[in-house]
Design an enzyme around this catalytic site. Sequence first.
Site, short mmCIF file in Angstrom:
data_model
loop_
_atom_site.label_atom_id
_atom_site.label_comp_id
_atom_site.label_asym_id
_atom_site.label_seq_id
_atom_site.Cartn_x
_atom_site.Cartn_y
_atom_site.Cartn_z
N THR A 107 0.80 -1.22 0.00
CA THR A 107 0.00 0.00 0.00
C THR A 107 0.83 1.27 0.00
O THR A 107 0.28 2.37 -0.03
CB THR A 107 -0.95 0.01 1.20
OG1 THR A 107 -0.22 -0.37 2.38
CG2 THR A 107 -2.07 -0.99 1.00
N GLU A 161 15.00 23.88 6.09
CA GLU A 161 15.35 22.49 6.42
C GLU A 161 15.80 22.37 7.87
O GLU A 161 16.59 23.17 8.37
CB GLU A 161 16.46 22.01 5.48
CG GLU A 161 17.17 20.73 5.90
CD GLU A 161 16.24 19.54 6.06
OE1 GLU A 161 16.42 18.79 7.02
OE2 GLU A 161 15.32 19.37 5.21
N HIS A 195 34.47 6.55 -25.93
CA HIS A 195 34.93 7.95 -25.90
C HIS A 195 34.36 8.69 -27.10
O HIS A 195 34.38 8.17 -28.22
CB HIS A 195 36.46 7.99 -25.95
CG HIS A 195 37.00 9.38 -26.09
ND1 HIS A 195 37.07 10.26 -25.02
CD2 HIS A 195 37.48 10.06 -27.17
CE1 HIS A 195 37.57 11.41 -25.45
NE2 HIS A 195 37.84 11.31 -26.75
#
Length: 471
Positions: free
Chosen positions: A146, A208, A450
């Site tokens: 879920t 934050e 490359h």
Amino acid sequence: MADQQSYDLVVIGSGPGGYVCAIKAAQLGLKVAVVEKRKTYGGTCLNVGCIPSKALLHASEMFAEAGHSFAELGISVEPKLDLEAMLGHKDKTVKANVDGIAFLFKKNKITGIIGTGRIKAAGEVEVTKEDGATETLPAKAICIATGSAVAGIPGVELTFDSDTIVSSDEAIALEKVPETMVVVGGGVIGLELGSVWSRLGAKVTVVEYLDKVLGPMDGEVSKAFQKLLVKQGIEFRLGAKVTGVEKADKGARVSFEPVKGGEAETLSADVVLVATGRKPYTEGLGLKEAGVKLDDRGRVEIDAHFATNVAGIYAIGDVVKGAMLAHKAEDEGVALAEQLAGQVGHVNYDAIPSVVYTSPEVASVGKTEEELKAAGIAYRVGKFPFMANGRARAMLKTDGFVKFLVDAETDRALGCHILGAGAGDMIAEAALLMEFGGSSEDLARTSHAHPTLSEAMREAAFAAFAKPIHV
């Protein structure tokens, strides 16, 4: 009718863990049903998470490049934002993906049922349809997949709406670009969606709690990444504890105070995005009644084989312990299906990559320097800057670096951290190296085409066991 049938496996939830588990089980010969409460399959990831956000991240990055980088490439354009069309692209991407899951269910003869699933007991899942009708699905095994739901802010009352105080669900569908946006949370979701709206013209400030962005990421990468976001115009308030989020006459206000003490501060913005993570979704599943144990963080407790304490009931993905990552859930879904079919399924949790799809991208797999130091493991570091990569110069993508961490004695790869263009794709090479117990010398002695960005991986590996060629 579905309740006249018995299934080998009934999966509750059709996100990446659930649908992958169902498909793999069906491929292995099991009779499978999937119960999904949304009107479309795919869970949070496909409907309102991973897929739509990546569509917006790519589109907004193209818009930003057209306005800032194209001229240096000899392309003269004056980009004009059509937000409605950009959101339309996002919606079409979502539809293609969720329709794809429905097709795969049909292809693999999986019974898909739209409704809310609840475990009545081991071996029985009751489904409530939109019209209130119910049916019972007998099952030899039940998988709880879920996922997770938006988490709030501890101690802060929140009321989400569609355009002012929003979660990630609403932030992918704003009808206009806000002039200002405050993002609460400096993790993956906050920085991804904050960067979308920043590129489209919003002035974004990130608040934050921790003193660094991308909390669990390697510290050196985190600091370098934040500096690049600051150059892009995003501001940060780190080490800040949010104490309130409320609507104002215009927009909303965010109140916060320094974690280590100091003066409180309030920021106003047209939109506040609360992106403080996610929590396991177990509501209404009947787990308590069925006797299924949860841990102290609300996650379903499982053993090493994804089995709960109730025989025949299993759980995977965001609803159990571990990183909340779609591909982690997928790996668990495959492993569980294999085990139910009598095979040996396994997940190597030490080699699961994590990606931040900003510009530039951030990708990581394995241990960080901080984790190795804390564990007292002797290690070597090999780094290589994209500034010294020929392809990166040609693409104007020279920000960032590749960083390998290897065992000081054996040279075995312990971790890899990338800040730069294409990091999300390149990290797969490091994950493969670690999956097979490879060393930095193994990678360095593997030929890389490359010019490619992936040569930076090889050079960083050279730096870890010898010396890089191009710096």
